[in-house]
Design a protein around this motif. Structure first.
Motif, PDB file in Angstrom:
ATOM      1  N   VAL A 156       0.427   1.310   5.625  1.00  0.00           N
ATOM      2  CA  VAL A 156       1.149   1.642   4.393  1.00  0.00           C
ATOM      3  C   VAL A 156       2.517   0.974   4.420  1.00  0.00           C
ATOM      4  CG1 VAL A 156       2.223   3.553   3.136  1.00  0.00           C
ATOM      5  CG2 VAL A 156      -0.115   3.775   4.005  1.00  0.00           C
ATOM      6  N   GLN A 160      -3.980  11.208  -1.714  1.00  0.00           N
ATOM      7  CA  GLN A 160      -4.064  12.382  -0.851  1.00  0.00           C
ATOM      8  C   GLN A 160      -4.182  13.603  -1.755  1.00  0.00           C
ATOM      9  OE1 GLN A 160      -0.630  13.479   1.615  1.00  0.00           O
ATOM     10  NE2 GLN A 160      -2.025  13.806   3.330  1.00  0.00           N
ATOM     11  N   ARG A 216       0.849  -1.188   0.000  1.00  0.00           N
ATOM     12  CA  ARG A 216       0.000   0.000   0.000  1.00  0.00           C
ATOM     13  C   ARG A 216       0.885   1.238   0.000  1.00  0.00           C
ATOM     14  NH1 ARG A 216      -5.438  -0.881   3.757  1.00  0.00           N
ATOM     15  NH2 ARG A 216      -6.391  -2.398   2.329  1.00  0.00           N
ATOM     16  N   ILE A 230       0.766   5.787  -0.454  1.00  0.00           N
ATOM     17  CA  ILE A 230      -0.003   7.032  -0.503  1.00  0.00           C
ATOM     18  C   ILE A 230       0.512   7.891  -1.651  1.00  0.00           C
ATOM     19  CG2 ILE A 230      -0.685   9.128   0.741  1.00  0.00           C
ATOM     20  CD1 ILE A 230      -0.075   7.591   3.355  1.00  0.00           C
ATOM     21  N   HIS A 242      -3.703   2.710   7.819  1.00  0.00           N
ATOM     22  CA  HIS A 242      -3.902   1.864   6.637  1.00  0.00           C
ATOM     23  C   HIS A 242      -2.744   0.902   6.393  1.00  0.00           C
ATOM     24  CE1 HIS A 242      -7.556   3.914   5.309  1.00  0.00           C
ATOM     25  NE2 HIS A 242      -6.977   5.054   5.625  1.00  0.00           N
ATOM     26  N   TRP A 301      -2.403   8.234   8.090  1.00  0.00           N
ATOM     27  CA  TRP A 301      -2.732   7.184   7.124  1.00  0.00           C
ATOM     28  C   TRP A 301      -1.701   6.053   7.157  1.00  0.00           C
ATOM     29  CZ3 TRP A 301      -4.691   9.583   1.853  1.00  0.00           C
ATOM     30  CH2 TRP A 301      -5.918  10.226   2.086  1.00  0.00           C
ATOM     31  N   LEU A 332      -3.548   4.956  -2.020  1.00  0.00           N
ATOM     32  CA  LEU A 332      -4.379   5.952  -1.356  1.00  0.00           C
ATOM     33  C   LEU A 332      -4.062   7.306  -1.960  1.00  0.00           C
ATOM     34  CD1 LEU A 332      -3.131   3.813   0.983  1.00  0.00           C
ATOM     35  CD2 LEU A 332      -4.812   5.019   2.378  1.00  0.00           C
ATOM     36  N   ALA A 336       1.000  11.133  -2.776  1.00  0.00           N
ATOM     37  CA  ALA A 336       1.002  12.474  -2.195  1.00  0.00           C
ATOM     38  C   ALA A 336       1.750  13.481  -3.058  1.00  0.00           C
ATOM     39  CB  ALA A 336       1.618  12.444  -0.794  1.00  0.00           C
ATOM     40  N   TYR A 365      -0.940  12.443   6.375  1.00  0.00           N
ATOM     41  CA  TYR A 365      -0.076  11.411   5.800  1.00  0.00           C
ATOM     42  C   TYR A 365       0.398  10.454   6.892  1.00  0.00           C
ATOM     43  CZ  TYR A 365       3.541   9.366   2.783  1.00  0.00           C
ATOM     44  OH  TYR A 365       4.311   8.498   2.051  1.00  0.00           O
TER      45      TYR A 365
END
Length: 496
Positions: free
Chosen positions: A231, A214, A185, A187, A229, A225, A212, A189, A222
């Motif tokens: 990450v 953002q 996973r 993010i 989640h 998460w 994910l 960003a 951040y």
């Protein structure tokens, strides 16, 4: 060679209920993501948009970027991604250059978008516009799937034509060489109008993993998460990593799920790497270009820890070599040239720029990166700096990246940039633009001599900047790169 550009349809069959994208508080499955892409393609067809026509995007990170990315191989259109941080004049120039049939915009950008284009629509409307039936379109690997603008800091950026070949080759060799997993996973960003789509987002989706989105980078969100989640991979530019390390939530964030972090865009300062290493996170230095799609080197995390200044070795389907000023291959230091299936097709309607950048040599097409690099005996590459940034002081070559690395070791320096400025005696000398850490700035502005002495203990005298300027912030591009050209304009530099 036939390749399936519409590979999301297969993933929707293989893993229909698996979470693909976290967006505005909820997960979207692979089946739902593909349905959104089909609906977006139908909306574009309803606007009369067809093969080879550009579709502009102007916005913050948004699910619409993925909807258009995956709609393109269904229709043959070319998503063209604009940096919303540019001025209206700059954006108007880019729209006149690429002539998109429609412009989709994100929150807060409607007024600007409507002044730029007569057919402007919210990204949220991709699933709401009147649709039309899709004609069969067999995407060829050489067909353009995206136009991404180069991160040029002077003049109008050039639109790199990114073929499906590049997108697919980058995805599968990133999955293979970086050891990605369907359980990973990440993010998104960094800006999706830049390299974020290619760096980890689409490779992970290609693998059946989860991402994910953002919308705007927020360190607190951040960090929250990462823990909530679970990450497993971090991909940011150095400025973002620094903001995370300086945030009060950093020390209490649960990073136990993170396998490794990679920094792109510029070398990450050693103090920032150390802050993450103290949290048990292995750190890698990435390197890539819009024109070469975008992950060019690979490194095992353990080896990357031992050689933190290296970007690793070329990807399996990429060739790299160093060329001297006379156009001969060298094994010491030279301009980095790259060749392989992840090269762009060229610059949109810029044949002269394309010819300067993509050259034939010994039976291959090579990208002249403009970056200076070194290679060690074990094949690891090290980026020395941009060829244009190097300046000559008293007959000696000075590479700003080397000076910047030394500056970041000083405990008072938060951010810095070094460039060459004219000097009557030495031809050129270094100018260091520095942002102090908050606690250092509170002590006053008497840091110049202290920093100068610090550098003299680490660098040859000719490398130590002769001028120091202290700023509250450094100018940055949308992806977070420091804009040395802006500093050059302000302080009289030439080689930025």
């Amino acid at each position: 060679m036939e390749l399936n550009a519409n590979w999301l349809a297969r993933l929707a069959q293989y893993h229909p209920k698996r979470p693909a994208v976290f967006w505005r508080g909820g997960w979207i499955s692979y089946q739902e993501l593909y349905a959104r892409a089909v609906r977006a393609a139908e909306s574009l067809a309803g606007l009369g948009i067809g093969q080879g026509e550009r579709v502009g995007v102007l916005g913050w990170n948004h699910i619409g970027y993925l909807e258009l990315y995956f709609a393109a191989p269904l229709l043959g259109c070319i998503p063209t991604l604009f940096n919303h941080r540019l001025s209206k004049t700059e954006l108007r120039g880019l729209l006149e250059y690429t002539r998109p049939r429609a412009l989709f915009y994100g929150d807060g950008l409607g007024e600007l978008a409507h002044t730029l284009h007569p057919a402007a629509y919210p990204l949220d409307d991709l699933a709401k516009l009147p649709g039309a039936e899709l004609a069969a379109y067999p995407a060829d690997p050489e067909d353009p799937g995206l136009i991404l603008f180069t991160g040029g800091t002077t003049g109008l950026p050039k639109g790199a034509l990114i073929p499906y070949r590049q997108l697919l080759a980058n995805a599968f060799q990133t999955c293979m060489s970086w050891g990605l997993s369907p359980q990973d996973r990440y993010i998104v960003a960094t800006p999706m109008f830049h390299a974020a789509l290619n760096a980890l987002c689409t490779p992970l989706l290609y693998l059946g993993a989860s991402v994910l989105i953002q919308e705007k980078f927020d360190p607190a969100e951040y960090l929250a998460w990462v823990g909530a989640h679970r990450v497993s991979l971090l991909f940011l530019v150095p400025t973002m990593y620094q903001m995370l390390a300086n945030h009060p939530d950093f020390d209490r964030t649960d990073f136990s799920s993170v396998r490794w972090a990679i920094s792109g865009g510029a070398p990450c300062p050693a103090p920032v790497r150390e802050a993450f290493r103290a949290k048990g996170i292995r750190f890698k230095q990435g390197y890539g270009l819009t024109e070469c799609g975008v992950n060019c080197f690979t490194f095992e995390p353990d080896e990357a820890e031992r050689y933190p200044e290296s970007v690793g070795r070329p990807m399996p389907h990429l060739w790299a070599k160093l060329m001297d000023a006379e156009g001969k291959e060298t094994h010491s230091e030279g301009e980095l040239w790259l060749s392989g299936p992840t090269l762009m097709s060229g610059y949109f309607e810029r044949p002269e720029d394309t010819a300067r950048c993509l050259v034939r040599h010994e039976g291959r097409t090579w990208l002249r990166t403009g970056d200076l690099a070194q290679q060690d005996a074990e094949g690891r590459f090290y980026i020395v700096g941009r060829a244009k940034e190097m300046f000559i002081s008293g007959g000696e070559n000075v590479y700003p990246i080397e000076v910047e690395r030394a500056l970041y070791d000083h405990p008072a320096v938060a951010e810095c940039a070094v460039l060459g400025v004219p000097d009557a005696q030495w031809g050129e000398v270094g100018l260091a633009a520095i942002v102090l850490k908050a606690e250092a700035a509170a002590q006053g502005d008497s840091w110049e001599e202290d920093i100068r002495r610090f550098l003299r203990g680490r660098l040859a005298g000719y490398k130590v900047p002769k001028r120091f300027v202290f700023l509250e912030e450094l100018p940055k591009s949308g992806p977070g790169k420091i804009l040395k050209a802006e500093l050059a304009k302000r302080f009289g530099g030439r080689n930025a």
